[in-house]
Structures are given as C-alpha cells and as structure tokens.
Design an enzyme around this catalytic site. Structure first.
Site, PDB file in Angstrom:
ATOM      1  N   ARG A 152      27.850  30.207  58.144  1.00 13.94           N
ATOM      2  CA  ARG A 152      28.490  30.498  59.435  1.00 13.94           C
ATOM      3  C   ARG A 152      28.402  31.975  59.813  1.00 13.94           C
ATOM      4  O   ARG A 152      28.023  32.332  60.913  1.00 13.94           O
ATOM      5  CB  ARG A 152      29.966  30.097  59.378  1.00 13.94           C
ATOM      6  CG  ARG A 152      30.221  28.620  59.343  1.00 13.94           C
ATOM      7  CD  ARG A 152      31.717  28.381  59.160  1.00 13.94           C
ATOM      8  NE  ARG A 152      32.052  26.980  59.230  1.00 13.94           N
ATOM      9  CZ  ARG A 152      31.922  26.128  58.219  1.00 13.94           C
ATOM     10  NH1 ARG A 152      31.443  26.536  57.054  1.00 13.94           N
ATOM     11  NH2 ARG A 152      32.275  24.866  58.363  1.00 13.94           N
ATOM     12  N   ASP A 172      18.260  31.771  52.416  1.00  8.79           N
ATOM     13  CA  ASP A 172      19.400  31.004  51.904  1.00  8.79           C
ATOM     14  C   ASP A 172      18.860  29.746  51.235  1.00  8.79           C
ATOM     15  O   ASP A 172      18.335  28.877  51.924  1.00  8.79           O
ATOM     16  CB  ASP A 172      20.347  30.624  53.046  1.00  8.79           C
ATOM     17  CG  ASP A 172      21.629  29.998  52.528  1.00  8.79           C
ATOM     18  OD1 ASP A 172      21.594  29.354  51.455  1.00  8.79           O
ATOM     19  OD2 ASP A 172      22.668  30.157  53.178  1.00  8.79           O
ATOM     20  N   ALA A 231      30.019  42.448  53.312  1.00  8.80           N
ATOM     21  CA  ALA A 231      31.356  42.012  53.727  1.00  8.80           C
ATOM     22  C   ALA A 231      31.588  40.590  53.217  1.00  8.80           C
ATOM     23  O   ALA A 231      32.355  39.831  53.811  1.00  8.80           O
ATOM     24  CB  ALA A 231      31.489  42.076  55.245  1.00  8.80           C
ATOM     25  N   ASP A 257      32.887  46.301  52.306  1.00 14.82           N
ATOM     26  CA  ASP A 257      34.227  45.808  52.660  1.00 14.82           C
ATOM     27  C   ASP A 257      34.868  45.092  51.479  1.00 14.82           C
ATOM     28  O   ASP A 257      36.060  44.819  51.497  1.00 14.82           O
ATOM     29  CB  ASP A 257      34.100  44.835  53.846  1.00 14.82           C
ATOM     30  CG  ASP A 257      35.458  44.365  54.365  1.00 14.82           C
ATOM     31  OD1 ASP A 257      36.340  45.228  54.567  1.00 14.82           O
ATOM     32  OD2 ASP A 257      35.634  43.147  54.563  1.00 14.82           O
ATOM     33  N   GLU A 262      39.700  43.744  43.420  1.00  9.99           N
ATOM     34  CA  GLU A 262      40.359  44.289  44.613  1.00  9.99           C
ATOM     35  C   GLU A 262      41.856  44.432  44.357  1.00  9.99           C
ATOM     36  O   GLU A 262      42.475  43.488  43.895  1.00  9.99           O
ATOM     37  CB  GLU A 262      40.092  43.378  45.804  1.00  9.99           C
ATOM     38  CG  GLU A 262      38.608  43.349  46.146  1.00  9.99           C
ATOM     39  CD  GLU A 262      38.267  42.589  47.430  1.00  9.99           C
ATOM     40  OE1 GLU A 262      39.173  42.007  48.039  1.00  9.99           O
ATOM     41  OE2 GLU A 262      37.094  42.604  47.811  1.00  9.99           O
ATOM     42  N   HIS A 281      38.468  45.210  52.510  1.00 14.64           N
ATOM     43  CA  HIS A 281      38.391  43.754  52.742  1.00 14.64           C
ATOM     44  C   HIS A 281      39.065  43.356  54.069  1.00 14.64           C
ATOM     45  O   HIS A 281      40.029  42.598  54.093  1.00 14.64           O
ATOM     46  CB  HIS A 281      39.008  42.973  51.573  1.00 14.64           C
ATOM     47  CG  HIS A 281      38.487  41.566  51.477  1.00 14.64           C
ATOM     48  ND1 HIS A 281      38.373  40.883  50.293  1.00 14.64           N
ATOM     49  CD2 HIS A 281      38.032  40.694  52.420  1.00 14.64           C
ATOM     50  CE1 HIS A 281      37.893  39.662  50.510  1.00 14.64           C
ATOM     51  NE2 HIS A 281      37.683  39.534  51.798  1.00 14.64           N
ATOM     52  N   ALA A 284      38.177  39.475  57.774  1.00 15.76           N
ATOM     53  CA  ALA A 284      38.918  38.428  58.495  1.00 15.76           C
ATOM     54  C   ALA A 284      40.240  38.953  59.050  1.00 15.76           C
ATOM     55  O   ALA A 284      41.055  38.176  59.539  1.00 15.76           O
ATOM     56  CB  ALA A 284      39.175  37.258  57.568  1.00 15.76           C
TER      57      ALA A 284
END
Ligand code: MLT
Length: 321
Positions: A152, A172, A231, A257, A262, A281, A284
């Site tokens: 996506r 991919d 990202a 990102d 983390e 991060h 989103a």
C-alpha cells in the site's frame, strides 16, 4: 455475555467511543499502560487493541487465558508473537488501510528534507548563519526512485513521486510482477533496483529474508552518492554498515523514521550523523491516520466478537483450528 476489551496503548477517541457504545463490551482504556499493568489485566481480557508499544510476547500471552482476539491499530505486527497466538487460538488482525497516505506523505517529506538539506539549513539559520553555498541540494525531477516493497505505502509513494517527475522502479517478491509491470515499474531483482536507483525508499515488512536487507553487500551494489529513506522498519537496515557508508560518502544521505530498537539505543551507530535526517517514527502520526486506524481496529473487534467475522487476519492458520 460481557467482553472485557483491553487497550494498553493510546488509541484515538473515536475508536474508543465506538467500542464503548456496545452494551456487551467493558472497555479498559485509561491511556498508555505499563508492562506490569498490562500483565495484571491481561487474564481478564477477551480482546486487546495494541499499537506498537505493547509487546504481545510469549510471557504476556501465557497469562491471556481468555483472550480471543488481538488487533494491531496499524500495519506492522512485529510486536506480536504470531506463532504463539496461533498455538493458543488467538486471532491476530491488523488495521492496514488508515495510515497508508500519511506514511507515504511522511516518506515524501523525508525525501524532500534529505534532498534539500532542510533540517540542517533550518538549524544553521537558527544559529544566526546565512549559508547558501553549504546547502546546495539535489533536484528530484528526472531521478530514479527505487521502491523496495510495493504494498500500500510503496504504491502511494509511487503516485507522489510521479507527480514530481521522478522515474520509478519497484521490487517486491510478493507482489505479482504483472501488477508492477502494468504500472511500468517492475524490477525483476533487488540487485537491478539497487544498480539503477538514485534514491531508495524501503517499504518492506520484516521477515527472515528482509532483516538487514541494507547491508555492506547490498550497499556496494548501489550507485555512489545514493540517498536512502526508511519509514518502514529499522531492522531492514544493518546500522553499522549504513553508518560506515554514510561516513565514507558512498551513501550521500539517509532519512530515518524507524530504528531497530525504539527509542534507539544511545550507541546506535546511525545516530548523530550530519548527513542523516531523523524523525521519531512519525509515519502514521497524523490526526487523520490515527482516527482511521482506531475506527478500523474497533470495527474489527466488534465484527469478531459479536458476529464471528474476521478481516485482515495475520495468522490465518488459527482459523483452520
Ligand atoms: C504501522 O506499522 O502501522 C506504522 O509503523 C505506525 C505505527 O507503528 O504506529
């Protein structure tokens, strides 16, 4: 029957309101819970919604005597032990639709910031300097963007890059080549992409095949002066190898990102480099994306517990049990 829904991570209010509107549900969502608090509450839970902070590992699942469903409000399920969930009959779903555009936009923001040295120029002006020569950048128009992982977010990034006049190639192994070919982007191998791309953007999930995908060997196949944007997930990159390539100039710059842990460990070799743009991060992290994933996650819990309907299942083997 009454269901106890545990939400140990912060979840946007509209998703919680949807859950709380169901008379059969008791929703426990006081904000971010500690690991200890989550371990204490998990035995009661019939369903749990997590983001990336809560680790649904074997220790936590061992206490989850009543748990039927875990929904990840977002895409990556690398914080959930899928095999252990399958063994225990717990269905794991994710909410992959809501944050696609925000993540693609953030990736593109990182790409522009990297190509035009925006964070460094901003810091320089804040320090009272006027350094026009120091921050000569790279035009994106006409450059080749290599998209690794054509799901996506990769596809949404491709749309945006096209508007900037970039050439694009994508690799991919899981997306049928004819789809990528139809879009005019297919690369038959990762090596072919690495050799052609001026900018490489990572959008793959973590598997045994993709962990450390960007490493000394793959970097050696890239063009000199390539830019890299990540990202997706930090573990796609071997940090020591990329840091070395950033210091030598083989890789001219990176925008990161995500990190292998983390927040990143203080000794992460990728920290503190002048030719790297960092964000914590945030892919989103928009109001719109958080609302969309929270609503999708709540809908999936309702459908699963009240109607026995499951979508976006990440451990499909559990449904055959
Ligand atoms: C995701 O997997 O959905 C994104 O990385 C965002 C997040 O982890 O919250």
């Amino acid at each position: 029957m009454t269901y106890f829904i545990l939400v140990p991570d912060n979840l946007e209010a509209s998703g919680l309101a949807q859950l709380r509107s169901i008379p059969e549900f008791t929703v426990h969502a006081p904000g971010k819970l500690t690991r200890e608090q989550t371990l204490e509450l998990i035995p009661q839970a019939h369903a749990m919604i997590v983001r990336s902070d809560t680790k649904a590992d074997a220790d936590l699942l061992a206490k989850a005597d009543n748990l039927k469903v875990i929904v990840r409000a977002g895409v990556g399920v690398d914080n959930i032990d899928l095999d252990e969930c399958t063994r225990r009959g717990i269905v794991v779903m994710n909410a992959p639709d809501g944050n696609t555009i925000s993540t693609a936009e953030h990736t593109f923001a990182l790409l522009l910031a990297l190509a035009r040295h925006i964070p460094q120029a901003d810091a320089s002006m804040r320090a009272g300097r006027w350094e026009r020569k120091k921050f000569v950048g790279t035009q994106l128009h006409g450059k080749t963007l290599g998209i690794v992982g054509f799901g996506r977010v990769g596809r949404a990034l491709a749309d945006r890059a096209k508007a900037f006049g970039m050439k694009e190639v994508a690799y991919d192994p899981f997306v049928p080549e004819r789809i990528a070919r139809h879009l005019g982007l297919a690369c038959p191998t990762l090596d072919a992409l690495l050799e052609q791309a001026d900018v490489i953007s990572l959008h793959a999930v973590i598997t045994n095949d993709t962990r450390g995908l960007i490493n000394r060997d793959t970097i050696a196949k890239m063009k000199d002066g390539v830019l890299i944007v990540n990202a997706a997930r930090g573990s796609l990159i071997n940090g020591a190898d990329l840091a070395e390539a950033l210091k030598s100039g083989k890789v001219a710059g990176a925008a990161l990102d995500v990190y292998d842990t983390e927040p990143p460990a203080p000794d992460n070799p990728l920290l503190g480099l002048d030719n790297v743009v960092y964000t914590p991060h945030l892919g989103a992290s928009t109001v719109e994306a958080q609302e969309a994933v929270a609503v999708q996650a709540a809908t999936e819990i309702i459908d699963a517990l009240l109607h026995g309907e499951y979508s976006n299942v990440r451990n499909k083997a559990v449904l055959q049990r």
